[in-house]
Design a protein around this motif. Structure first.
Motif, PDB file in Angstrom:
ATOM      1  N   SER A  50       0.900  -1.324  -0.047  1.00  0.00           N
ATOM      2  CA  SER A  50      -0.146  -0.164   0.122  1.00  0.00           C
ATOM      3  C   SER A  50       1.034   1.214   0.084  1.00  0.00           C
ATOM      4  O   SER A  50       0.459   2.054  -0.730  1.00  0.00           O
ATOM      5  N   THR A  51       2.090   1.306   0.638  1.00  0.00           N
ATOM      6  CA  THR A  51       2.792   2.327   0.692  1.00  0.00           C
ATOM      7  C   THR A  51       3.602   2.498  -0.703  1.00  0.00           C
ATOM      8  O   THR A  51       3.546   3.791  -1.193  1.00  0.00           O
ATOM      9  N   THR A  52       3.933   1.295  -1.299  1.00  0.00           N
ATOM     10  CA  THR A  52       4.698   1.487  -2.620  1.00  0.00           C
ATOM     11  C   THR A  52       3.552   2.113  -3.664  1.00  0.00           C
ATOM     12  O   THR A  52       4.029   2.887  -4.423  1.00  0.00           O
ATOM     13  N   LEU A  53       2.280   1.639  -3.524  1.00  0.00           N
ATOM     14  CA  LEU A  53       1.423   2.186  -4.243  1.00  0.00           C
ATOM     15  C   LEU A  53       1.133   3.648  -4.309  1.00  0.00           C
ATOM     16  O   LEU A  53       1.059   4.304  -5.015  1.00  0.00           O
ATOM     17  N   GLY A  54       1.384   4.156  -2.860  1.00  0.00           N
ATOM     18  CA  GLY A  54       0.981   5.587  -2.550  1.00  0.00           C
ATOM     19  C   GLY A  54       2.207   6.105  -3.160  1.00  0.00           C
ATOM     20  O   GLY A  54       2.169   7.332  -3.734  1.00  0.00           O
ATOM     21  N   ASP A 102      10.382   2.597  -0.771  1.00  0.00           N
ATOM     22  CA  ASP A 102       9.031   2.792  -1.545  1.00  0.00           C
ATOM     23  C   ASP A 102       9.143   3.279  -2.703  1.00  0.00           C
ATOM     24  O   ASP A 102       8.522   2.611  -3.778  1.00  0.00           O
ATOM     25  N   LYS A 103       9.777   4.365  -3.309  1.00  0.00           N
ATOM     26  CA  LYS A 103       9.925   4.678  -4.464  1.00  0.00           C
ATOM     27  C   LYS A 103      10.826   3.818  -5.262  1.00  0.00           C
ATOM     28  O   LYS A 103      10.391   3.671  -6.539  1.00  0.00           O
ATOM     29  N   VAL A 104      11.701   3.164  -4.879  1.00  0.00           N
ATOM     30  CA  VAL A 104      12.404   2.261  -5.579  1.00  0.00           C
ATOM     31  C   VAL A 104      11.583   1.127  -5.924  1.00  0.00           C
ATOM     32  O   VAL A 104      11.507   0.820  -7.184  1.00  0.00           O
ATOM     33  N   PHE A 105      10.918   0.538  -5.168  1.00  0.00           N
ATOM     34  CA  PHE A 105       9.791  -0.452  -5.659  1.00  0.00           C
ATOM     35  C   PHE A 105       8.948   0.206  -6.701  1.00  0.00           C
ATOM     36  O   PHE A 105       8.373  -0.523  -7.652  1.00  0.00           O
ATOM     37  N   ALA A 106       8.312   1.424  -6.479  1.00  0.00           N
ATOM     38  CA  ALA A 106       7.377   2.071  -7.354  1.00  0.00           C
ATOM     39  C   ALA A 106       8.102   2.144  -8.955  1.00  0.00           C
ATOM     40  O   ALA A 106       7.571   1.820  -9.936  1.00  0.00           O
TER      41      ALA A 106
END
Lengths: 277, 271
Positions: B52-56, B235-239
């Motif tokens: 959920s954090t990643t999607l955000g 989280d942005k790396v995952f994004a």
């Protein structure tokens, strides 16, 4: 070899005919044709000194056991294979390579281009080799497909057609080109018996309607007698002429037809005759 | 309850299960749940942020962090390299189809260079072309040309003999023979070569951007990932990784699958 064959024919009912009955220039002729094949163990002689003549409207069948070079002769006539010696002429002119004046129907089902529909396959050579307009090509292709009984499969792709239907499309494609001579290399050998006999009958009908000249290769004596007006019998290893027989007008399944089958068989396999006695 | 029209009856669920897309979506949902659970259990957003954090972060990066721009930078470099590589490969393959020596030469080159990872040439490319887009395009060409040439050569070689004879029977030779018989007959292999080339190019580009990010002023996706990792915005790396996967999927399913459905599958040349 040839002498013995000639002798054998003279005592039987089939008429020996080394030259076609018509006196006009043959559509296709070979003289002293010898063909060499590159095999695994070097070159070997596949066809030795074969002379053929096919007159306009005639249906000549090359008949012999496997290894008699009948398909090799057809490939040479088509221009895919050049002779080691001898000549092949079409209407008096030497054949130097493949061309749409001699269209081949192959045995293999993959002779249809899989990326074109039945109609597209028949139109393809009309557009590319005959240079017809799309409208003309379409009309002639539809007409040819109708003659072989395929009006409802026009827009189907080859993989959606049965083996028999594929061969019908191939025959339509060849006939639509109106070649000088139609070459057929065991076109029905991969079909089941029922389909084969229906296609043989239909082929005869369309070829007679179109008054096409035909060179047909088969190893089936029955098929040869059904299709041919003349038979050219070949021996195996290498292919040599055994006899040329006039078989026009034989009625299928008649006593004469059955007799002819036995005679042709005995000519092709003289030793088998001796073994039977 | 049961009189509501929206209720999923067992029969309807069984019917839905027959649909491949539904089954694949279920796999994705399960993966998502697994991710969320593992991240919750780990409770360390710097090592593994929650889905959920990643999607955000993905939405935020699209809005504020020029993620779309970064994706476009990567894609435009990729398209240039891919296009150039295909033009070169087509010339090479056409020469090889026409001439025996050219075929031997291409086969030798393909055997030599196909196993060599394109990214291994990046240091050399930087030396030759400097720190700019040309270096990227050079390694991209290397990544695409050899696998595509290999697939194309194999495709041409496996064209059925009968179809070749049919083409020659109708008097086709040279370029007409290649364009009207060989190329369509080899289309399944050509398409698979295009797909392999695309996948290799995409990986190579992201990897190259990780090594040196900034090209033509702004960075691409690889650079986006690298920069955010340095700043520990995991989280942005995952994004960024999600966008890499998403673009790969869109091209595979949207472009290549569509082409296949309209050609080789429709013609029964490929199941």
């Amino acid at each position: 070899m040839t002498g013995r064959a000639a002798e054998a024919v003279s005592v039987h009912s089939l008429r020996r005919s080394d030259v076609p009955v018509t006196a006009s220039l043959p559509v296709l002729s070979t003289k002293g044709l010898s063909l060499v094949y590159d095999g695994a163990r070097g070159q070997h002689l596949a066809v030795d000194n074969v002379g053929l003549e096919i007159a306009q409207g005639e249906r000549l069948v090359l008949l012999g056991p496997s290894g008699c070079g009948k398909s090799t002769i057809l490939k040479a006539v088509a221009g895919f294979h050049s002779p080691a010696s001898g000549t092949i002429s079409l209407r008096g002119k030497p054949v130097s390579g493949p061309g749409p004046d001699r269209v081949v129907v192959f045995q293999e089902f993959d002779q249809l281009l899989p990326w074109k529909t039945a109609l597209g396959n028949v139109m393809f050579p009309l557009l590319r080799a005959r240079k017809l307009s799309r409208t003309e090509a379409r009309q002639q292709a539809e007409d040819a497909l109708e003659r072989v009984g395929l009006t409802r499969a026009l827009n189907q792709f080859p993989h959606e057609l049965s083996g028999g239907m594929k061969q019908r499309v191939a025959i339509a494609r060849a006939l639509a080109m109106r070649p000088d001579v139609l070459l057929m290399d065991e076109p029905f050998a991969a079909l089941d018996a029922l389909t084969r006999s229906r296609l043989q009958a239909d082929l005869l009908r369309v070829v007679e309607d179109a008054k096409a000249t035909l060179l047909f290769v088969t190893h089936s004596i029955e098929e040869a007698l059904l299709i041919g007006t003349r038979l050219h019998l070949l021996s195996a290893h290498p292919g040599r002429t055994l006899a040329t027989l006039d078989v026009a007008g034989l009625i299928p399944a008649s006593p004469a037809f059955t007799r002819a089958k036995t005679e042709v068989h005995d000519l092709l396999f003289p030793q088998a005759e001796a073994a039977d006695v | 309850m049961s009189d509501l029209p929206i209720v999923l009856r067992p029969a309807r669920i069984a019917h839905l299960w027959e649909n491949q897309i539904v089954r694949r979506l279920v796999v994705l949902v399960l993966l998502g749940i697994l991710w969320e659970l593992v991240a919750l259990w780990q409770n360390n957003p710097i090592m593994l942020p929650r889905l959920s954090t990643t999607l955000g972060a993905l939405v935020e990066a699209f809005r504020d962090d020029r993620l779309l721009g970064a994706a476009w930078v990567s894609l435009s470099v990729l398209l240039k390299g891919y296009g150039l590589a295909l033009s070169i490969a087509l010339v090479l393959v056409a020469l090889a189809a026409a001439n025996r020596f050219a075929r031997d030469a291409l086969q030798t080159l393909t055997a030599m260079f196909n196993p060599l990872p394109a990214i291994a040439l990046l240091p050399l490319a930087l030396l030759w072309f400097g720190l700019n887009e040309s270096s990227l395009i050079f390694v991209l060409c290397h990544a695409v040309i050899w696998p595509f040439a290999l697939a194309a050569l194999q495709g041409f070689e496996s064209v059925p003999e009968t179809q070749r004879l049919v083409g020659r029977n109708y008097g086709l030779r040279g370029p007409a023979f290649v364009a009207l018989i060989l190329a369509p007959a080899a289309l399944p292999s050509l398409l698979s070569g295009l797909k392999i080339g695309w996948a290799f190019a995409w990986r190579t580009l992201i990897a190259a951007e990780l090594v040196f990010g900034v090209s033509s002023g702004s960075g691409g996706l690889g650079w986006f990932i690298y920069r955010n990792r340095n700043e520990l915005y995991t989280d942005k790396v995952f994004a960024g990784l999600l966008v890499v996967i998403l673009i790969g999927l869109i091209v595979e399913l949207g472009v290549f699958r569509t082409i296949e459905n309209r050609t080789v599958r429709r013609w029964g040349m490929q199941k």
